[in-house]
Design an enzyme around this catalytic site. Structure first.
Site, PDB file in Angstrom:
ATOM      1  N   THR A 116       0.929  -1.077   0.035  1.00  9.47           N
ATOM      2  CA  THR A 116       0.030   0.110   0.003  1.00  9.47           C
ATOM      3  C   THR A 116       0.954   1.325   0.135  1.00  9.47           C
ATOM      4  O   THR A 116       1.774   1.245   0.510  1.00  9.47           O
ATOM      5  CB  THR A 116      -0.854  -0.133   1.235  1.00  9.47           C
ATOM      6  N   TYR A 140      -1.956  -0.402  10.417  1.00 11.48           N
ATOM      7  CA  TYR A 140      -2.320  -1.303   8.760  1.00 11.48           C
ATOM      8  C   TYR A 140      -0.934  -0.963   7.921  1.00 11.48           C
ATOM      9  O   TYR A 140      -0.306  -1.915   7.514  1.00 11.48           O
ATOM     10  CB  TYR A 140      -3.493  -0.506   8.171  1.00 11.48           C
TER      11      TYR A 140
END
Ligand code: UD1
Length: 326
Positions: A116, A140
């Site tokens: 990401t 995350y």
């Protein structure tokens, strides 16, 4: 044979569907925590289980002669990861550690990883290049960055497994050919949530912060269509098959839109003037990020075809209108 973890999830199912179109044999491994059995293309086997289950994964690799793995399975809500970091490190980092070790020890050659752009944190400048420093600001993002490091260290330890870590920017939309879209329960992604609000599935769209240092005060992201992202995985795999070395690659279009611009686009394509409500900033959010996709284009031969915010919103909205959670 390709093993697709998280194949019943949003990006995993779109990628499986693209692999099927290309007659690439694949099987899916998914624990169905947030994925759906129906999202798996017809004729593709779904194994229900966990990426952390080393005996299961080793058995699958042997039985199906798996040479390549595309690893999507993960929890993906930034805000939730701040509230419950253990859940993210356990599933995303520890799960990936078990998976990567099993793959490396079982002779898997190619490993494509769903990373990401959140790993960059609040980047000093945009567009973001892969060479810029990482500074994850949420569990995350940190859980994904740790997995990138694991892949690097696996190869450094002498295992022959090559990898491409794909740092996606903000994926949205649904399959242009129809029949597939995002069905994540309790989704938090802006495009998905806005589509749900436009369809009357939620009463209003909450806007998390209008006091950011941007033109309209809302955060800026690089929104990419899920079909273009699925194609990028196929190209990353082909790149490794041709002998390419391990790489980290941004997948984005190279421009950013604010939250308000996404709201405007969703209202336009749906024709619904839905309610919004301004809320405080969401923890873990960064101000503005957009990609420099030059490496994906030159290295993987990625040619995005769906670079259009209205199309992203329209396909998401049309999918949402047709989709009834079972
Ligand atoms: C992040 C990652 C992305 C990753 C995704 C996984 C960044 C820049 N991007 O997306 O690569 O795939 O997590 O989920 O870190 N918003 C609202 N109201 C809503 C929902 C969102 O205002 O109901 C706002 C958010 O505050 C944010 C923007 O919309 O400013 C985008 O949020 P979201 O769609 O959740 O994605 P990211 O957190 O940016």
């Amino acid at each position: 044979m390709i093993l697709v973890t998280g194949g019943a999830g949003y990006i995993g199912s779109h990628t499986l569907s693209r692999l099927k179109e290309l007659n690439e044999p694949a099987i899916a491994l998914d624990n169905l925590y947030s994925g759906h059995r129906w999202a798996i293309p017809k004729g593709v086997e779904l194994v229900k289980g966990n990426i952390a289950d080393q005996a299961l994964v080793e058995g699958l690799i042997k039985k199906h002669k798996i040479t390549s793995v595309i690893h999507f399975a993960a929890h993906t809500a930034v805000g939730e990861s701040v509230q419950n970091p253990f859940k993210y490190y356990r599933n995303n980092t520890l799960g990936s550690l078990n998976l990567i070790e099993t793959c490396a020890r079982s002779g898997v050659k190619h490993f494509i990883f769903s990373s990401t752009c959140a790993v960059y944190g609040n980047a000093a400048s945009n567009p973001i290049r892969e060479s810029m420093p990482t500074d994850p600001v949420s569990p995350y993002a940190a859980s994904k960055r740790m997995t990138e490091v694991l892949l690097h260290d696996t190869e450094a330890a002498g295992f022959a497994m090559k990898s491409v870590a794909m740092r996606y920017f903000n994926v949205g939309g649904a399959r242009v050919a129809g029949g597939l879209g995002q069905a994540t329960p309790n989704a938090t992604q802006l495009v998905k949530v806005a589509a749900e609000v436009a369809c009357g599935k939620r009463p209003k769209l909450l806007i998390f912060g209008t006091d950011y240092p941007t033109a309209d005060g809302t955060c800026i992201r690089d929104y990419i269509h899920v079909d273009d992202l699925a194609e990028a995985h196929v190209q990353a795999l082909n790149y490794l098959r041709k002998g390419g070395k391990s790489e980290i690659v941004n997948i984005g279009y190279g421009k950013g839109y604010s939250v308000m611009e996404v709201v405007k686009a969703m209202k336009k394509v749906s024709g619904v003037d839905f309610a919004i409500e301004i809320q405080p900033r969401r923890e873990g959010d960064v101000v503005a990020v957009w990609a420099d996709p030059a490496k994906a284009v030159s290295l993987l031969g990625w040619k995005p075809k769906l670079d259009d915010l209205d199309l992203i919103c329209r396909t998401a909205y049309e999918w949402e209108r047709a989709y009834q959670p079972s």
